[in-house]
Design an enzyme around this catalytic site. Structure first.
Site: not given
Ligand code: GLN
Length: 484
Positions: A79, A154, A178
């Site tokens: 990532k 994400s 994410s």
């Molecule tokens: N979708 C969640 C957010 O927007 C989680 C994001 C994540 O785990 N980095 O914060």
């Protein structure tokens, strides 16, 4: 040329024994990338030259009689919020354009030391804020199972890279879901380890009390292998747990006989698509058939998880992202005064969602509102931890959907941030508690898209969680059969 196996375990075995060269494994994955990456956009950067050099080194070591490690010659995608020495690390944000980290993240060092080949940096929602990769400054990633749909987020790029066969394994980060949510939407395995099990050193911070790095793979065993390789104490992360990595591969075939597994009432009703809930019930039946005792458990405080998270995460983000000031990293928009330069750089460099989070977080932490918002959210966090403790008196593991729906279409939720945030309802509670959880593919929904079921466990109970995941993997209905 011998055919290239699809799992990391098989690839590493073949490379270590000299049956396959790391170079031919790599070339076949680079071919897969060349064929489909233009439509998927899983990568911000493909590291073809660096990967070829690393593969050649692995092959030379095997030829010299050395053992390059448990991930010998396995292509792995990273990532793009994991720092890579001298290699651009963008967090899919304009504000980091041109920045090259002066060091490797601990996980990047560990996978390299185990013989893995970093094949590229994957796309994400900017600074890991989002659930669809639509918030990337470099355009969204598409779901390899249906390119009209999102891959989740994400870590959408890391999930899509594995689902598309660009790499057998990848690393993502999970602050509120994410890793698990994109794993579910792309039909692969994704694991969020116990907070502190994997070093966060070199992970660009979003919400430091929630962030955790973890694996993606096509099989449960490959996630076990990768987690074993990256886990364990690191003195450079003060929140790192001072113990050795857990043994996971060794316990995978131990089954679930006698384990008590609870279906969480609050995450099986309103807001969960009926086909997804039905798959979770089927998963529970499969665990019961394998000898687990299945029960239902109510965890009342979970209903407040989403609200608490969307105060705590933005609050921490507003502080963490203060460092992007136009001086220390990446982009700068020049202006007459320093304050103006800061403001102009941040205005031009951050996308809409990141700005929204910084404003929400700054507001929640401001003097007049701290007690009402941030302080309250911390209390809810404590309640969630307590409610989990109570549930885990009666159950070894909990079972829920990973995501309320299968992969949605582009643009479906972008105009309404709240509907996007609701995606995280099942995954957020374990981040608030610091517990481990993972998503395992379990058949398709009524639209033919993959469904993921989530296993949650108490802190450091990854071995039990992986045992149940292995049972679910064997029992999973084929993805080709849409839900009836
Ligand atoms: N979708 C969640 C957010 O927007 C989680 C994001 C994540 O785990 N980095 O914060």
């Amino acid at each position: 040329m011998a055919s290239i196996p699809t799992t990391a375990i098989e690839i590493a075995a073949a490379v270590r024994s000299g049956e396959l060269s790391a170079r031919e494994v790599l070339e076949s994955h680079l071919d897969a990338i060349a064929a489909r990456e233009p439509e998927i956009n899983a990568f911000n950067l493909v590291l073809a030259d660096e990967a070829r050099a690393a593969a050649t080194t692995i092959d030379e070591r095997v030829a010299a009689g050395e053992d390059p490690g448990v991930l010998a010659g396995v292509p792995l995608a990273l990532k793009d919020n994991l720092c890579t020495h001298g290699i651009p690390t963008t967090c899919s944000s304009r504000i980091l354009e041109g920045w090259r980290p002066p060091y490797d993240a601990t996980v990047v060092q560990r996978v390299a030391a185990a013989g893995a080949i970093a094949i590229g940096k994957t796309n994400l929602d900017e600074f890991a804020m989002g659930s669809s990769t639509e918030n990337s400054a470099f355009g969204p990633t598409r779901n390899p199972r249906d390119i009209s749909r999102v891959p989740g987020g994400s870590s959408g790029g890391s999930a899509a890279a594995v689902a598309a066969g660009f790499a057998p394994i990848s690393l993502g980060s999970d602050t509120g879901g994410s890793i698990r949510q994109p794993a579910a939407l792309c039909g692969v395995v994704g694991v969020k380890p116990t907070y502190g099990m994997v070093s966060r050193y070199g992970l660009v911070a979003f919400a430091s009390s929630l962030d955790q790095i973890g694996p993606f793979s096509t099989t449960v065993a490959d996630s076990a292998l990768l987690l074993e390789a990256i886990a364990g104490h690191d003195p450079r992360d003060s929140t790192s747990i001072d113990s050795a990595a857990p043994s996971l591969l060794d316990v995978l075939d131990q089954g679930v006989a006698g384990l008590r597994i609870g279906l969480v009432t609050e995450l099986m009703g309103e807001g969960i698509a009926p086909d997804v809930a039905a798959r979770v019930r089927q998963a529970a039946e499969a665990l019961a058939a394998a000898g687990a005792e299945i029960g239902e458990v109510s965890i009342p405080a979970l209903s407040y998880g989403l609200s608490a998270y969307y105060l705590i995460a933005p609050a921490e983000a507003s502080s963490n992202l203060a460092r992007y000031d136009g001086v220390r990293y990446g982009m700068r928009v020049d202006a007459a005064t320093t304050a103006e330069m800061n403001a102009k750089t941040r205005t031009a460099g951050f996308g809409e969602e990141v700005k929204r989070r910084i404003m929400l977080g700054t507001y929640a932490l401001s003097a007049g509102y701290y007690d009402a918002y941030y302080g309250k959210a911390l209390k809810v966090r404590t309640l969630i931890v307590r409610d989990f403790e109570t549930a885990y008196k009666d159950f070894d593991l909990l079972l829920t959907p990973t995501s309320p729906t299968t992969a949605f279409r582009f643009g479906e939720k972008t105009s309404d941030p709240l509907s996007m945030y609701l995606n995280d309802i099942c995954t957020i509670p374990t981040n608030l508690a610091g517990h481990p959880a993972m998503s395992v593919p379990f058949g398709a929904g009524s639209d033919g898209m993959p469904v993921g079921v989530q296993l949650m466990a108490p802190a450091l109970c990854e071995p039990t969680m992986f045992r149940a995941a292995a049972v679910l993997e064997h029992a999973a209905p084929p993805l080709e059969e849409a839900f009836q």
